[in-house]
Design an enzyme around this catalytic site. Structure first.
Site, PDB file in Angstrom:
ATOM      1  CE1 TYR A  87      -3.551  -2.418   0.129  1.00  0.00           C
ATOM      2  CE2 TYR A  87      -2.765  -3.156   2.201  1.00  0.00           C
ATOM      3  CZ  TYR A  87      -3.544  -3.347   1.333  1.00  0.00           C
ATOM      4  OH  TYR A  87      -4.234  -4.399   1.388  1.00  0.00           O
ATOM      5  CB  THR A 193      15.294  15.318  29.687  1.00  0.00           C
ATOM      6  OG1 THR A 193      15.266  13.807  29.586  1.00  0.00           O
ATOM      7  CG2 THR A 193      13.917  15.859  29.193  1.00  0.00           C
ATOM      8  CG  HIS A 242     -35.734  -3.643  14.611  1.00  0.00           C
ATOM      9  ND1 HIS A 242     -34.720  -3.675  15.492  1.00  0.00           N
ATOM     10  CD2 HIS A 242     -36.536  -2.587  14.749  1.00  0.00           C
ATOM     11  CE1 HIS A 242     -35.239  -2.713  16.453  1.00  0.00           C
ATOM     12  NE2 HIS A 242     -36.099  -2.023  15.922  1.00  0.00           N
ATOM     13  CB  SER A 366     -15.076 -14.117  -8.467  1.00  0.00           C
ATOM     14  OG  SER A 366     -14.914 -15.352  -8.104  1.00  0.00           O
ATOM     15  CB  SER A 367      -9.853 -16.490  -8.688  1.00  0.00           C
ATOM     16  OG  SER A 367     -10.382 -17.137  -7.455  1.00  0.00           O
ATOM     17  CG  ASN A 374     -16.780  -9.512  -5.125  1.00  0.00           C
ATOM     18  OD1 ASN A 374     -18.124  -9.905  -5.239  1.00  0.00           O
ATOM     19  ND2 ASN A 374     -15.935 -10.279  -5.484  1.00  0.00           N
ATOM     20  CG  ASN A 380      -9.897  -3.396   0.054  1.00  0.00           C
ATOM     21  OD1 ASN A 380      -9.604  -4.374   0.361  1.00  0.00           O
ATOM     22  ND2 ASN A 380      -9.646  -3.349  -1.006  1.00  0.00           N
ATOM     23  NE  ARG A 406      10.216   7.740  29.264  1.00  0.00           N
ATOM     24  CZ  ARG A 406      10.653   8.371  27.985  1.00  0.00           C
ATOM     25  NH1 ARG A 406      11.701   9.288  28.230  1.00  0.00           N
ATOM     26  NH2 ARG A 406      10.239   8.103  26.880  1.00  0.00           N
ATOM     27  CB  SER A 411      10.477   5.342  23.917  1.00  0.00           C
ATOM     28  OG  SER A 411      11.310   5.593  22.838  1.00  0.00           O
ATOM     29  CB  THR A 412       8.862   0.830  22.102  1.00  0.00           C
ATOM     30  OG1 THR A 412       8.885  -0.380  20.857  1.00  0.00           O
ATOM     31  CG2 THR A 412       7.789   0.303  23.282  1.00  0.00           C
TER      32      THR A 412
END
Length: 539
Positions: A87, A193, A242, A366-367, A374, A380, A406, A411-412
């Site tokens: 993408y 820091t 409904h 469709s294959s 579709n 997607n 802290r 961080s990750t």
């Protein structure tokens, strides 16, 4: 409306952030650091050629099964994330704001702007005011930042094992060639820091991401829905509550609902303050005060953060508290949830043949089933919105929590901002692509309405109530519930009512496709409502 720069924000001499003439679909205040104002060399950092290797493995490079990871080159085919592989072409405009090179760029910017700030504080005599030549030199390090510079920082990091310290060392190396700046090299990163630098960089990254990429795409979706709502304001449609036939509406009015819902969330997003801190190791300016006790450091920090176009957070520990990030990501989740609702509704309308989809030569649905067309764009979109919300939900719940003054868990986690935002952008583009393929099938809409004359039970029993007919609801229930109802049976029932002739005549004129209330007008005026909600004309 965008994330606006603070009104009356302190502009400290040459510190003014880079300006831009880039116009977004909804214009509000001009903002710093937009992509168009980035140096061309930095924009090249984020080009596909610069980011992705086109290396093709030779026959001696074993790609699959047991092998040495030294054999693999990074490319669209070896990328682990689909955002960086399959993408990439649809999300690459995020790279100038959310990539690793973008993070390094904004760190460099913050470090240089802080040195310039120090040079303007009279009490810090060790850093005298820079000459125009020195200021130009320092600004050029920002303007001319390149992929090679980012790679140099990464090479330094391999030694330091510290990403922010690598930026400091990079700047010291770069500035040795300028005699004036070389005298004050140790004032790079002065009293800072790492999170003083990082939080401002992340704030700028988010601000520019939203203003330059996300808001414009959101606006395109809202505008597309407004246009569809107005174009189909008069097209009657059977409602379903409904899953069962209910009082008719118009297709345009149902689309208008989503335009207004999304515009509210878009407005809320643009009003979130992006905060920054610059208060040292634990938020108290400890080192600052020891080094220069006569400087009003909280005021200097506030001026500095404002000069970058961010709002100031004075009460922090080592890190900015990330509460604004949680609010921002929660708002994105809500925007995404509304869009999931839209995707699913349109998916359903397509399955009912209310919409046809424009086919594209060469595309396969469709294959094995050649006839299939579709609703893949809406599927997607829904799938990517789910992935985005999962990541954004974790970010919004995790980032505001940090042990004591802290811990490093943020961080990750914060490095995954591009994942949640990237999948959101991918979904928005899928929705837009799907909208562009839709064709309204008015004949099919009319067929459904003509088969559901029972929906006129509601207006008939309501008029009966007005004129005092006893048990109107029960009488209509007996006529319609679980029974086949058609135009003739409705006519016979109305003619037998003991109500004024004028009321009887008006009821006889009703059909399922004319019983739409104020839906037409609601759809026709939706863009006015959206413009009021957002506070600007959507374009």
């Amino acid at each position: 409306m965008e994330f606006a720069a603070l009104s009356g924000a302190a502009q400290l001499g040459s510190f003014n952030p880079l300006r831009t003439n880039l116009q977004s679909p909804i214009q509000h205040n001009p903002l710093p650091f937009c992509y168009a104002s980035f140096p061309s060399s930095f924009r090249r950092v984020c080009s596909l050629k610069a980011i992705l290797s086109t290396h093709t493995p030779t026959s001696t490079n074993k790609m699959f099964g047991p092998h040495s990871d030294d054999d693999l080159e990074f490319s669209a085919l070896t990328a682990l994330s689909p955002l960086d592989g399959r993408y990439w072409g649809k999300v690459k405009e995020l790279s100038p704001y959310l990539s690793e090179s973008a993070l390094i760029y904004f760190r460099v910017l913050v470090e240089i702007k802080w040195l310039l700030q120090l040079s303007m504080i009279p009490e810090i005599v060790e850093v005298p005011s820079f000459s125009e030549s020195a200021k130009t030199f320092l600004q050029s390090l920002i303007d001319d930042f390149s992929l090679e510079d980012a790679l140099e920082v990464k090479n330094i990091e391999r030694v330091t094992n510290h990403d922010v310290k690598a930026v400091e060392y990079f700047l010291k190396q770069k500035c040795q060639s300028n005699a004036e700046v070389a005298k004050v090299l140790e004032f790079f990163h002065f009293a800072c820091t790492s999170e003083d630098i990082n939080n401002l960089a992340h704030g700028l990254m988010l601000k520019e991401t939203m203003n330059s990429v996300m808001f414009p795409v959101m606006d395109k979706i809202i505008k597309a829905l407004c246009d569809m709502a107005k174009d189909n304001a008069h097209v009657p449609m059977l409602s379903r509550t409904h899953g069962q036939p209910a009082s008719p509406t118009t297709l345009g009015k149902e689309l208008a609902i989503f335009a207004v819902r999304l515009s509210r969330e878009r407005k809320d997003l643009s009003h979130i303050e992006i905060l920054g801190k610059f208060a040292g190791a634990v938020g108290n300016y400890n080192a600052h005060v020891v080094a220069y006790p006569n400087v009003n450091w909280p005021q200097v920090a506030e001026q500095f953060v404002h000069s970058l176009g961010l709002s100031f957070n004075p009460y922090v520990a080592q890190i900015e508290t990330h509460d604004y990030m949680a609010k921002l990501f929660h708002s994105l989740i809500q925007f995404n949830n509304i869009l999931i609702d839209f995707d699913r509704d349109v998916w359903g309308y397509i399955s009912l043949s209310y919409f046809k989809q424009i086919t594209k030569a060469g595309e396969i649905g469709s294959s094995t089933m050649p006839h299939k067309v579709n609703p893949i764009d809406f599927e997607n979109s829904e799938g990517n919105l789910g992935v985005a919300n999962g990541v954004l939900s974790h970010l919004s719940m995790k980032l505001p929590i940090s042990r004591w003054q802290r811990d490093l868990t943020d961080s990750t986690v914060i490095r995954n901002m591009p994942v949640g935002i990237g999948h959101s952008l991918l979904a928005y583009k899928s929705t837009l692509q799907g909208i562009g393929k839709l064709q309204v099938n008015e004949a099919r809409l009319g067929e459904d309405l003509n088969q559901c004359w029972e929906v006129l039970a509601e207006p008939i029993q309501t008029v009966m109530r007005r004129y005092g007919v006893p048990e109107p609801y029960e009488k209509l229930k007996e006529l319609t519930r679980g029974k086949a109802v058609n135009k003739e049976s409705i006519r016979v029932f109305i003619e037998g009512l003991d109500i004024p002739e004028e009321a009887k005549t008006n009821l006889l004129k009703l059909t399922p496709d004319t019983y739409v209330g104020a839906a037409v007008e609601l759809a026709r005026t939706v863009e006015n409502v959206v413009n009021i909600v957002i506070g600007s004309n959507i374009q």
